[in-house]
Enzyme design. Structure first.
Site, PDB file in Angstrom:
ATOM      1  N   GLU A   1      60.169  14.190 -10.260  1.00 17.93           N
ATOM      2  CA  GLU A   1      59.752  15.222  -9.316  1.00 17.93           C
ATOM      3  C   GLU A   1      60.529  16.516  -9.558  1.00 17.93           C
ATOM      4  OE1 GLU A   1      61.748  15.887  -5.787  1.00 17.93           O
ATOM      5  OE2 GLU A   1      62.283  13.771  -5.466  1.00 17.93           O
TER       6      GLU A   1
ATOM      7  N   ASP B   1      56.880  12.410  13.290  1.00 15.33           N
ATOM      8  CA  ASP B   1      57.226  13.019  11.997  1.00 15.33           C
ATOM      9  C   ASP B   1      57.448  11.902  10.982  1.00 15.33           C
ATOM     10  OD1 ASP B   1      58.049  14.578   9.921  1.00 15.33           O
ATOM     11  OD2 ASP B   1      59.578  15.685  11.026  1.00 15.33           O
TER      12      ASP B   1
ATOM     13  N   LYS C   1      66.417   8.047   2.307  1.00 18.70           N
ATOM     14  CA  LYS C   1      67.515   8.916   2.714  1.00 18.70           C
ATOM     15  C   LYS C   1      68.053   8.465   4.065  1.00 18.70           C
ATOM     16  CE  LYS C   1      65.709  12.990   0.291  1.00 18.70           C
ATOM     17  NZ  LYS C   1      64.349  12.574  -0.076  1.00 18.70           N
TER      18      LYS C   1
END
Length: 326
Positions: free
Chosen positions: A42, A156, A177
């Site tokens: 990425e 979210d 994360k």
């Protein structure tokens, strides 16, 4: 002569298939044509993950690690509206210097960035989409997105998770994360039908630290085992991706208490400043790095390098498996 031949091969490859919608670098095009190992990378980690020039040096080092371990790196980004699969050194430097001026591009943003001829740094979801589009089955990143803390109130949830549910690419990461809600993220991945495996452990890693307190349903202990898992997923046409979580090396594992304390502080500040959506993760990672005085950034770089090493070996093993079976 060799470089001209590669250029012609790349041009021919692009014009004879739907891949003409994107630009493949000559070495990526050649590797895909020959069934050789390719690893997608990425670009958000370059533009938004760390400052210049650390971002450029890390990107170049990660690509070198992939090559040293038997695969061709394919860093993915959108430059001047053109999706690029594999970047030159000049393109890497351009992206690194652009930094956050490059749009953080998830799947939902791809059409807009292309239509406006913009510059986009691909997140996990966009990178998976392009990797699958051109037939790259292995993708290395730092850590994926997930269900945000307090996600039951805000809803979210990263598009990385739904992408894993619908795109058959294996994602090699250091877990989720630790700024996120890890148990809820794993529940969501189960709902999406995503196989979650941990590398040489039964426990899901938490990005900066080796453990999260959450067990995984699948353990893999070698690149060859990972390759067989990916191959089975693709042959069965399950349509979903695989998450292979690789713990950060023990010598680079940051103090869990130090990181967690910084995360709680950063989360509180984000709520106070009303920072939400795709602006939240870059803010939290930058703030945690400040609060830990650089410990989290050095850990981040170390785990990305380790993921690249493991991911390249998995891609090489998958290529060998396919060649043996053909």
């Amino acid at each position: 002569m060799a470089s001209k031949a590669l250029s012609r091969l790349s041009s021919l490859h692009n014009h004879l298939s739907p891949k003409g919608l994107v630009k493949l670098s000559p070495d990526v095009s050649e590797a895909l044509s020959n069934g050789e190992a390719v690893v997608a990378l990425e670009s958000t980690i370059i533009s938004h993950g760390m400052p210049y020039p650390q971002n450029l040096e890390t990107a170049k080092t990660v690509e070198a690690i992939v090559r040293e371990n038997g695969a061709v790196p394919a860093t993915i980004a959108i430059l001047d509206g053109v999706p690029c699969i594999g970047l030159s050194i000049e393109e890497l430097e351009r992206l690194a210097r652009l930094g956050s001026r490059a749009q953080k591009t998830a799947r939902r943003d791809i059409a807009h960035v292309v239509a406006t001829r913009g510059n986009g740094a691909t997140t996990v979801s966009a990178t998976m989409f392009f990797a699958s589009m051109v037939g790259i089955p292995v993708f290395v990143t730092g850590g994926i997105g997930g269900v945000h803390r307090y996600g039951e109130q805000t809803m979210d949830i990263s598009s990385d998770l739904t992408e894993l549910g619908r795109t058959p690419v294996a994602v090699i990461s250091a877990g989720v994360k630790s700024i996120l809600d890890i148990p809820r993220t794993l529940e969501y991945l189960e709902t999406q039908g995503v196989c979650v495996a941990a590398y040489k452990t039964h426990e899901f890693p938490a990005f900066f630290t080796e453990t999260s307190g959450c067990k995984v349903p699948c353990r893999v202990d070698s690149p060859q085992e990972c390759a067989r898992l990916i191959d089975a997923n693709l042959k069965l046409k399950l349509g979903s991706g695989i998450l292979i979580a690789v713990p950060i090396p023990k010598e680079h594992s940051a103090s869990g208490n130090l990181i967690e304390s910084a995360i709680q502080t950063a989360l509180r500040e984000a709520r106070e400043k009303n920072i939400t959506g795709n602006a939240e993760t870059p803010f939290l990672l930058a703030r945690v790095n400040e609060l830990t005085r650089g410990v989290s950034l050095s850990s981040n770089i170390a785990l990305v390098k380790n993921n690249a090493l493991v991911g390249a070996k998995i891609a090489a093993a998958l290529s060998q498996l396919r060649q043996h079976c053909s």
